[in-house]
Scaffold this active site. Structure first.
Site, PDB file in Angstrom:
ATOM      1  N   HIS A   1      41.129  55.241  27.943  1.00 38.13           N
ATOM      2  CA  HIS A   1      41.767  54.211  27.107  1.00 38.13           C
ATOM      3  C   HIS A   1      41.916  54.705  25.657  1.00 38.13           C
ATOM      4  O   HIS A   1      41.380  54.126  24.723  1.00 38.13           O
ATOM      5  CB  HIS A   1      40.960  52.902  27.166  1.00 38.13           C
TER       6      HIS A   1
ATOM      7  N   GLU B   1      36.655  50.037  33.560  1.00 35.12           N
ATOM      8  CA  GLU B   1      36.645  51.161  32.624  1.00 35.12           C
ATOM      9  C   GLU B   1      35.224  51.324  32.119  1.00 35.12           C
ATOM     10  O   GLU B   1      34.672  50.356  31.599  1.00 35.12           O
ATOM     11  CB  GLU B   1      37.575  50.893  31.440  1.00 35.12           C
TER      12      GLU B   1
ATOM     13  N   ARG C   1      47.285  47.825  31.205  1.00 36.97           N
ATOM     14  CA  ARG C   1      45.937  47.472  31.648  1.00 36.97           C
ATOM     15  C   ARG C   1      45.823  47.914  33.108  1.00 36.97           C
ATOM     16  O   ARG C   1      46.797  47.816  33.863  1.00 36.97           O
ATOM     17  CB  ARG C   1      45.694  45.959  31.563  1.00 36.97           C
TER      18      ARG C   1
HETATM   19  O1  LIG Z   1      44.473  48.562  24.515  1.00 28.69           O
HETATM   20  C1  LIG Z   1      44.982  48.503  23.452  1.00 28.69           C
HETATM   21  C2  LIG Z   1      45.583  47.312  22.916  1.00 28.69           C
HETATM   22  O2  LIG Z   1      45.392  46.235  23.501  1.00 28.69           O
HETATM   23  O3  LIG Z   1      46.275  47.412  21.893  1.00 28.69           O
END
Ligand SMILES: O=CC(=O)O
Length: 329
Positions: free
Chosen positions: A293, A274, A245
């Site tokens: 992401h 984001e 993250r």
């Molecule tokens: O960001 C992706 C997840 O949390 O699996």
């Protein structure tokens, strides 16, 4: 489910779009549930609200807050379409007697692949190289357009859960020396299988690694885990890869570290916010690769996520143990 019996209501944000379940998954979900979108829910009479027994979150939506929880008297379970649960107030949800699940089995391979893809792309300057290749009138490639070698380099993995371990498996094939830091040490056989060396102290990993891969979940303990001090411990030739993250890395400190050569480069699948605002300094630096992401985003992983969600929801609704239940800590 007996014939004629009503299917339980499953609330989803929308179908399609950025925060909507995939069109391809609708038929599969409809075999088990009566699908209700947020739009239908908001326009509905109380009857429809009473039908909702489960919520399937796609890309953090719908937002789960007290108002929503209060308006769903028969809600039993929330399934998340990924592994990170940092966008949810787990204690609040549990206080409504609602169970929660994530999808660790479905996402680990695709997220590990994303980490390796970013590592390789940054090491070999693939994005810059692409721009060289498509620039009109550009001499093909300067003799000193050099990347760094991945084979034989040292990789430091921060967070050795199932994604971290799959990264280690991939890195082994690149003959990398693997260091890892984790709250708990892996079993000796697991370490030996990938040739990973445990660093009890994060600092020991940071100062030795050529590539630092951040794979921890975001919690109050990991918020800005990699800050100015940690970057200064890294080698000036090192690359930081973040697939966890954004907020695990101090982004302001990262901009300075990248500008001033404290570290060589960064490859980020996650940022805060984001997406980044178009004028964000990270978007202007040549030694940064940013992807939107993409971690879990493959055809197979997204299908498996939906299957894992259905498995968890059906277990919760029938009082069976949920394969990937998440409890508030
Ligand atoms: O960001 C992706 C997840 O949390 O699996």
């Amino acid at each position: 489910m007996m014939e004629g019996e009503e299917l339980p209501g499953l609330l989803v944000n929308e179908v399609g779009g950025m925060h909507g379940i995939l069109h391809d998954h609708v038929e599969f979900l409809k075999k088990h549930f009566c699908l209700i979108t947020m739009k239908e829910f908001l326009e509905s009479e109380k009857n429809l609200r009473k039908k909702v027994q489960a919520i399937y979150l796609w890309w953090h939506k719908p937002v789960i807050d007290k108002d929503l929880l209060q308006s769903l008297p028969n809600l039993k379970v929330i399934a998340n379409s990924g592994v990170g649960m940092d966008h949810l107030d787990l204690k609040l949800i549990a206080s409504f007697g609602v169970k929660m699940a994530n999808a660790p089995r479905a996402v680990s391979s695709s997220t590990a692949d994303t980490g390796m893809a970013l590592l390789l792309a940054s090491a070999r300057r693939l994005v810059e190289g692409y721009h060289v290749a498509i620039s009109p009138g550009m001499e093909y490639c300067e003799a000193d357009f050099l990347g760094v070698e991945v084979t034989g380099a040292t990789l430091g993995i921060i967070g050795m859960g199932s994604i971290g371990y799959k990264i280690a498996l991939r890195a082994k094939a690149f003959e990398m020396k693997i260091l890892y830091h984790n709250r708990t040490r892996r079993k000796e056989q697991e370490e030996q299988a990938v040739g990973a060396i445990y660093c009890e102290k994060l600092d020991d990993l940071l100062c030795q690694a050529d590539f630092v891969m951040v794979v921890v979940s975001l919690t109050p303990q990991t918020h800005k885990l990699i800050g100015k001090r940690e970057m200064e411990l890294m080698k000036p030739t090192a690359t930081l890869v973040n697939i966890s993250r954004g907020a695990v890395v101090d982004q302001e400190a990262l901009v300075i570290a990248l500008r001033t050569g404290v570290i060589r480069a960064a490859a980020l699948d996650v940022t805060y916010p984001e997406p980044l605002p178009r004028d964000h300094p990270l978007l202007k630096l040549k030694n940064v690769i940013i992807t939107p992401h993409l971690g879990i985003k493959t055809d197979k992983a997204t299908r498996m996520i939906t299957e894992e969600a259905v498995e968890n929801i059906l277990a919760a609704l029938t009082g069976l143990p949920m394969p990937s239940e998440v409890l508030p800590s």
